[in-house]
Scaffold this active site. Structure first.
Site, short mmCIF file in Angstrom:
data_model
loop_
_atom_site.label_atom_id
_atom_site.label_comp_id
_atom_site.label_asym_id
_atom_site.label_seq_id
_atom_site.Cartn_x
_atom_site.Cartn_y
_atom_site.Cartn_z
N ARG A 1 1.89 -11.18 10.32
CA ARG A 1 3.24 -10.64 10.51
C ARG A 1 4.30 -11.62 10.01
O ARG A 1 5.45 -11.24 9.80
CB ARG A 1 3.53 -10.37 11.99
CG ARG A 1 2.66 -9.35 12.70
CD ARG A 1 2.48 -8.06 11.96
NE ARG A 1 1.29 -8.10 11.12
CZ ARG A 1 1.03 -7.26 10.13
NH1 ARG A 1 1.91 -6.33 9.81
NH2 ARG A 1 -0.08 -7.35 9.41
N ASP B 1 -3.85 7.61 5.11
CA ASP B 1 -3.38 6.24 5.33
C ASP B 1 -4.03 5.68 6.60
O ASP B 1 -4.42 6.43 7.50
CB ASP B 1 -1.86 6.26 5.49
CG ASP B 1 -1.26 4.86 5.39
OD1 ASP B 1 -1.96 3.94 4.93
OD2 ASP B 1 -0.08 4.71 5.78
N GLU B 2 -4.15 4.35 6.67
CA GLU B 2 -4.71 3.66 7.85
C GLU B 2 -6.07 4.25 8.23
O GLU B 2 -6.34 4.54 9.40
CB GLU B 2 -3.74 3.74 9.04
CG GLU B 2 -2.35 3.22 8.77
CD GLU B 2 -2.28 1.70 8.67
OE1 GLU B 2 -3.34 1.05 8.71
OE2 GLU B 2 -1.17 1.16 8.54
N LYS C 1 0.81 -1.21 0.00
CA LYS C 1 0.00 0.00 0.00
C LYS C 1 0.85 1.27 0.00
O LYS C 1 0.47 2.25 -0.65
CB LYS C 1 -0.95 0.01 1.19
CG LYS C 1 -0.32 0.21 2.56
CD LYS C 1 -1.37 0.23 3.64
CE LYS C 1 -0.75 0.39 5.03
NZ LYS C 1 -0.18 1.72 5.23
N THR C 2 1.98 1.26 0.71
CA THR C 2 2.81 2.47 0.73
C THR C 2 3.36 2.76 -0.65
O THR C 2 3.44 3.92 -1.07
CB THR C 2 3.97 2.30 1.74
OG1 THR C 2 3.43 1.99 3.03
CG2 THR C 2 4.79 3.56 1.83
N GLN D 1 -7.86 -4.98 9.82
CA GLN D 1 -6.77 -4.62 10.73
C GLN D 1 -7.15 -3.45 11.64
O GLN D 1 -6.30 -2.75 12.15
CB GLN D 1 -5.51 -4.28 9.94
CG GLN D 1 -4.96 -5.47 9.15
CD GLN D 1 -3.61 -5.17 8.52
OE1 GLN D 1 -2.59 -5.03 9.20
NE2 GLN D 1 -3.59 -5.08 7.20
#
Length: 751
Positions: free
Chosen positions: A623, A224-225, A41-42, A255
């Site tokens: 993770r 973002d987020e 995504k970044t 998330q």
């Protein structure tokens, strides 16, 4: 709307999958990018910003990107600048930093002065202690942290003191505390972190002309987020995007794990309702993990109804199965994890590639003790922030008071630092007298000193003279020189040197680092600040006091900068919450039992709360890159008792084909690799089973009406009814009134 406007020839789209290209080039109108874990995504957001500049001709100063942490903002700015030289002119910021910049220009229309200071967490607690004392509220029974949490909650909901209605059954005087707290902050020209968001929204709502300026300035907005936004952040974004509606939000409803600090998952789930014309693009290809790991995560999260449906996939192959192991007790669980780590290292693995994840910080103790015995190097994430160390906070308080003598919070912190023989009782008298005079401590100190004995008065006036002398001279030096002057003339440096201990030398080193940081700030960050704020004043014309005000505001915002203790030769230990956004080759998730993960309180609260625990499990699993262990224990010590737990329901949600179940310890081995708990019925609510059987008590309920209790999930409350083994408790307005079992382990009576 035609989505296929992509310029395929653009080098900014090279190497992307189809959905990433689409998300990068879909520039107009509202866009929701549902970015699964490890889906890049970044990369998409930074390339999208560069695409707007290089391919669409958008001026970089018309683009805004908002993140949640300073680290994420720095990374996004650096990556964008690497893609286009104009990236340095894009406003990339955290929510709070952006609000500080806006309020610095316009907060005077709300009755504040533009040179306001920002309270950190410790300052806020000090302010609340003062308020509670004024209102004769026992801080031991109802601590300042309780009020701090509730004030934060209501501010995130955009509620000012006047909006707080009478609270039936609740006798903690919350409205009075909130009102007095806000008045105290305003009198000191201070804001807390939640004020930054709330006051910016109020500014925009009450002053349409100011809002229009920023709506025109920011034609393209990225957040973002987005699943982690609270109500105030949601309103802020909606206001800024209200004109052009070119809003791109990036997030993952799977998330969303921060409801306890105000995050509202409905902000992302309702995006289509807010923006009917919105385009939704799913990033489902994961570049981090093997398929077995992703399938396990998909299995878990599929049981949550409140989500955008998506399914992560990988082109890295199936990989090894997930190793699960149930031990007889928590000590054997620890031994198993240690032995597996040793095997990994013996086979050429690296400590730095291993992480140990747990639900609660308290779970780390046994592992730490064992790792020390077994000579396994480790580090605990969550070291003390550089800016929260005592010597740095002391220095900052000196600088704040010099710049603004009305800052009573800083005065209280350092009037007796280093020790000047001015006791706590004297300081309290000064604060009380200054309040009665409707003045600041520094302004009223010469008058107050006349009522004190000569010895104390002399010390106070010496302090007063010192601060004023420094204030007069601040603009005669650069920042580094002035900091050195402050450390010398206050006696702070000499006091540390006289101690001559390892700790005092370490504090001196930290103060030296502060000076280095100040030099870097003056040479580099200030230039960026001037350009971003569109200040007409050039850098060489800016006074040291002006530079210091900017530096001190920036320091308070560095809330996510932690001590740099990363060691390449240590495994990492942290909570799952702390691990969000990180990735490791090998992950151990420990304590995967009902009652531990998910927590008992989440199980009893029902599906809504349990869903967030499931999202937390999803975060934990994703993770892992190549190897995942999930362990649990049939029994463990808890509050001095041996408790028996069933395996986590989240583990049972994973398809057996993805698991390699190792034989149990202490008679629980299984020839067919089926765990001993398989096919056992699971009650709706699990409660710990003590080793000594208990019988139903005929004793009266220990809780009486008016008793104060603490619930590990719901916070402080007051008992308003008590019948049999059931109590009715009034919590905050947001939590409401709950009926609870008096003997529930999540409840503690406050004496």
């Amino acid at each position: 709307m035609n989505l296929f406007t992509t310029k395929i020839e653009s080098p900014l789209l090279a190497g992307m999958n189809a959905q990433q290209r689409l998300a990068t080039s879909q520039t107009e109108g509202p866009l929701l990018i549902l970015a699964g874990a490890g889906s890049g995504k970044t990369r998409v957001v930074t390339h999208r910003i560069a695409y707007l500049i290089e391919e669409m001709g958008v001026a970089p100063w018309n683009i805004l990107a908002i993140t949640f942490t300073n680290k994420a903002a720095r990374e996004m700015k650096e990556r964008t600048t690497n893609l286009t030289p104009y990236g340095r002119d894009v406003w990339v910021s955290t929510f709070h930093s952006m609000c500080v910049s806006i309020l610095r220009k316009h907060i005077d229309v709300l009755g504040y002065e533009k040179n306001f200071a920002i309270l950190d967490d410790a300052d806020q607690i000090s302010a609340l202690k003062q308020v509670l004392k004024e209102l004769n509220i026992d801080a031991k029974k109802t601590p300042p942290k309780y009020y701090a949490a509730r004030i934060s909650d209501v501010k995130n909901q955009m509620l000012i003191p006047a909006d707080i209605v009478s609270e039936r059954f609740v006798t903690d005087k919350f409205k009075e505390v909130y009102t007095r707290y806000q008045n105290l902050l305003k009198a000191n020209n201070r804001l807390d972190f939640d004020d930054l968001l709330m006051l910016t929204v109020i500014l925009f709502e009450q002053h349409p002309g100011i809002l229009d300026y920023y709506q025109q300035k920011f034609r393209y907005i990225h957040v973002d987020e987005y699943q982690d936004t609270n109500h105030a952040q949601y309103k802020l974004v909606k206001l800024l995007a209200g004109f052009h509606r070119n809003l791109c939000v990036v997030g993952d409803s799977d998330q969303s794990i921060y409801s306890w600090r105000g995050a509202d998952i409905m902000n992302i789930l309702n995006f289509e309702q807010d923006y009917a014309e919105a385009v939704i693009i799913k990033l489902e290809q994961n570049y981090r993990s093997t398929q077995n790991i992703l399938d396990a995560a998909n299995d878990i999260i599929a049981n949550n109804p409140a989500q955008y449906e998506k399914k992560l996939y990988s082109e890295l192959g199936d990989g090894t199965k997930i190793i699960t192991k149930q031990s007889f007790n928590d000590n054997q669980e620890v031994q198993f994890v240690a032995s597996e780590i040793k095997k990994i290292i013996a086979n050429g693995g690296s400590y730095e590639d291993i992480v140990l994840l747990y639900r609660m910080n308290s779970q780390s103790r046994l592992f730490e003790q064992n790792f020390i015995r077994e000579n396994i190097p480790y580090r605990l994430v969550g070291g003390l922030s550089f800016f929260k160390r005592k010597e740095i906070k002391d220095l900052v308080a000196f600088l704040r008071l010099i710049l603004d003598p009305r800052d009573d919070f800083s005065f209280e912190r350092i009037v007796n630092v280093p020790t000047r023989g001015i006791g706590a009782t004297t300081i309290e008298k000064i604060i009380s007298a200054a309040m009665s005079m409707e003045s600041s401590c520094m302004d009223s100190l010469p008058v107050i000193a006349q009522s004190l004995n000569k010895g104390i008065a002399g010390k106070l006036l010496t302090f007063w003279d010192m601060i004023n002398s420094l204030r007069i001279r601040v603009d005669q030096f650069d920042i580094k020189e002035f900091v050195e002057l402050v450390l010398v003339e206050t006696g702070y440096l000499a006091n540390l040197q006289a101690e001559n201990t390892i700790e005092s030398m370490s504090r001196i080193d930290n103060l030296e680092e502060f000076k280095s940081m100040a030099v870097s700030f003056e040479k580099e960050q200030l230039v960026e600040f001037i350009n971003r704020e569109e200040l007409e004043i050039p850098l060489d014309a800016m006074s040291t006091s002006q530079k210091l005000e900017i530096l001190l505001a920036d320091i308070v915002l560095q809330t996510d900068v932690t001590e740099d203790t990363v060691d390449k030769e240590k495994i990492t230990m942290m909570t799952v919450h702390a691990a969000k956004g990180l990735e490791f080759n090998t992950v151990f998730i420990v304590g995967f039992e009902d009652g531990m993960f998910p927590l008992y309180s989440a199980i009893e609260e029902g599906e809504h709360v349990l869903e967030e625990e499931r999202r937390l499990a999803y975060v934990a699993v994703t993770r892992a890159e190549r190897r995942l262990y999930i362990t649990n224990a049939r029994s463990r010590m808890h509050q001095g008792k041996t408790m028996y737990h069933k395996v986590s329901r989240f583990l049972e949600e994973i398809d057996d084909s993805r698991l390699e179940v190792l034989g149990g310890v202490g008679g629980f081995a299984s020839v067919n690799k089926t765990p001993f708990f398989a096919n056992q019925p699971r009650p709706a609510v699990k409660k710990p089973i003590p080793t000594v059987p208990t019988t139903k008590s005929s004793k009266p309920n220990l809780y009486q009406i008016g008793d104060k209790i603490m619930h590990e999930k719901l916070g402080n409350g007051t008992v308003v009814a008590s019948v049999g083994d059931t109590i009715t408790v009034a919590f905050s307005v947001e939590r409401g009134i709950k009926k609870l079992k008096a003997g529930h382990p999540a409840i503690k009576k406050k004496e």
